[in-house]
Design an enzyme around this catalytic site. Structure first.
Site, PDB file in Angstrom:
ATOM      1  N   TRP A 152      -4.600   0.190   2.849  1.00 19.21           N
ATOM      2  CA  TRP A 152      -4.638  -0.805   2.328  1.00 19.21           C
ATOM      3  C   TRP A 152      -5.501  -2.153   2.747  1.00 19.21           C
ATOM      4  CZ3 TRP A 152      -2.173   1.296  -1.179  1.00 19.21           C
ATOM      5  CH2 TRP A 152      -1.624   2.502  -0.914  1.00 19.21           C
ATOM      6  N   ASP A 170      -1.224  -9.272   0.677  1.00 18.20           N
ATOM      7  CA  ASP A 170      -0.843  -8.353   0.561  1.00 18.20           C
ATOM      8  C   ASP A 170       1.028  -8.141   1.314  1.00 18.20           C
ATOM      9  OD1 ASP A 170       0.368  -5.743  -0.191  1.00 18.20           O
ATOM     10  OD2 ASP A 170      -1.598  -4.712  -0.063  1.00 18.20           O
ATOM     11  N   LYS A 172       8.899  -2.140  -2.440  1.00 13.73           N
ATOM     12  CA  LYS A 172       9.121  -1.346  -1.566  1.00 13.73           C
ATOM     13  C   LYS A 172      10.619  -2.411  -0.754  1.00 13.73           C
ATOM     14  CE  LYS A 172       5.088   0.522  -0.423  1.00 13.73           C
ATOM     15  NZ  LYS A 172       2.911   0.405  -0.941  1.00 13.73           N
TER      16      LYS A 172
END
Ligand SMILES: *Cc1c(COP(=O)(O)O)cnc(C)c1O
Length: 358
Positions: free
Chosen positions: A101, A170, A194
């Site tokens: 990511w 993030d 999530k």
């Protein structure tokens, strides 16, 4: 039958939240219709939206000089929206590369700013670089990192010190999983699917002084100032996702907030890592100080048994344990809504599988 869902995202939601959403599906708030069918500008929905923000502010102790934005496009859109808003075209920004990511964030940011890789986990991303390895740029517009890498399962055990450069994180797979000092950050963003709620929503928490600096050409719906000035209702927001996220925030408040979640998550992860470490058949490859509490990855000593493991686990009500396609092996995601009972059931299954096939 409800199973234990170890999916990395979209991920498990609290049963009570799903039950409430079910019960309110046909007649929400006495309106005679579902929350999905009412105007986002109506009084009833505005109350849902306002309460969700207030509850999130309370849960995370978000200081008054931060805005909370409910946006669309997921965390991936923020990979571009952050530099569009925070970095001038001739700027340098610091990014830490700890895996999948972070790398996506870096690749996207390179379209807008000169990215300096200020830290790199290197190799197969089995660790997080310590503060002493970070190479900071004095005049960086911001410093970006990924506190938890969802795919490999590495997590920062510390918040980087950036000597005044705004810290951007993030937090898609770690927000609300433990107490956090928001005042250390310039901006935090997290895709909802999530640890917050349904997909379609991304939460952005941004300090006031970083708002209003979007570069020319930034689409209005991606301009933090325009979004903030319109209470995240510049256009139609994902109302159902916002509503369910609000239910999750209330569930978190009823269950002790982030302090209780932090403790629960610590116990869940420790229990699973201890079981992995105690076995010669299972192995986690991440450096001890960089192990993720949210995404526990492990391999089998015999990869030829992977498919059988997954098949039998699913039959035993333990689903979505397959590791990411780039890494193989297994991954158990242990977000807030995963109870300790799920971890215990997984460990019991792993022991039995090892006894039969090792
Ligand atoms: C899942 C995830 C993303 C991508 O989120 P989208 O909402 O699908 O764009 C980005 N970063 C991290 C850390 C993630 O876990």
């Amino acid at each position: 039958m409800r199973v234990f869902n170890f999916s990395p995202g979209p991920a498990v939601l609290p049963v009570e939240v799903l039950e409430q959403a079910r019960d309110e599906m046909l007649d929400w708030n006495g309106e005679g219709m579902s929350v999905m069918e009412v105007s986002h500008r109506g009084k009833a929905f505005m109350k849902v939206a306002g309460e969700a923000e207030a509850d999130l502010r309370e849960l995370m102790s978000i200081p008054a000089n931060y805005k909370v934005l409910f946006m669309q496009g997921g965390a991936s859109a923020q990979f571009a929206i952050v530099p569009m808003n925070l970095a001038a075209a001739d700027s340098t920004t610091d990014y830490v590369n700890t895996g999948h990511w972070s790398l996506k964030g870096i690749t996207e940011a390179r379209h807008y700013t000169t990215v300096h890789v200020a830290g790199d986990a290197g190799g197969q991303y089995l660790r997080v670089p310590p503060q002493s390895e970070l190479d900071l740029t004095d005049e960086a517009a911001y410093f970006h990192y990924t506190p938890n890498e969802t795919i490999s399962g590495v997590e920062f055990g510390y918040v980087p010190e950036t000597a005044g450069v705004p810290l951007v994180a993030d937090m898609s797979s770690s927000i609300l999983s433990q107490p956090l000092d928001v005042s250390k950050f310039g901006l935090v963003y997290a895709g909802a699917q999530k640890n917050i709620g349904p997909s379609g929503l991304v939460v952005v928490i941004v300090r006031d002084d970083l708002i209003g600096r979007a570069r020319a050409g930034t689409p209005l719906v991606f301009d933090y100032k325009a979004v903030a000035d319109n209470d995240s209702m510049l256009n139609t927001p994902p109302t159902f996702a916002w509503y369910v996220s609000g239910l999750v925030f209330k569930w978190l408040k009823r269950n002790g907030g982030v302090a209780a979640m932090g403790e629960r998550n610590r116990v869940k992860a420790q229990t699973l890592y201890a079981a992995i470490d105690a076995s010669p058949f299972y192995r986690n490859w991440i450096a001890a100080d960089s192990r993720s509490r949210m995404n526990v990855t492990f391999t089998l000593a015999r990869p030829d048994l992977d498919a059988l493991f997954l098949e039998q686990a699913a039959a035993a009500g333990l689903k979505n344990l397959k590791g990411h396609r780039v890494l193989g092996g297994m991954r158990a995601s242990l977000y807030n809504a995963m109870p300790l009972a799920g971890v215990e059931a997984l460990i019991a299954f792993m022991r039995e599988f090892e006894r039969k096939y090792a």
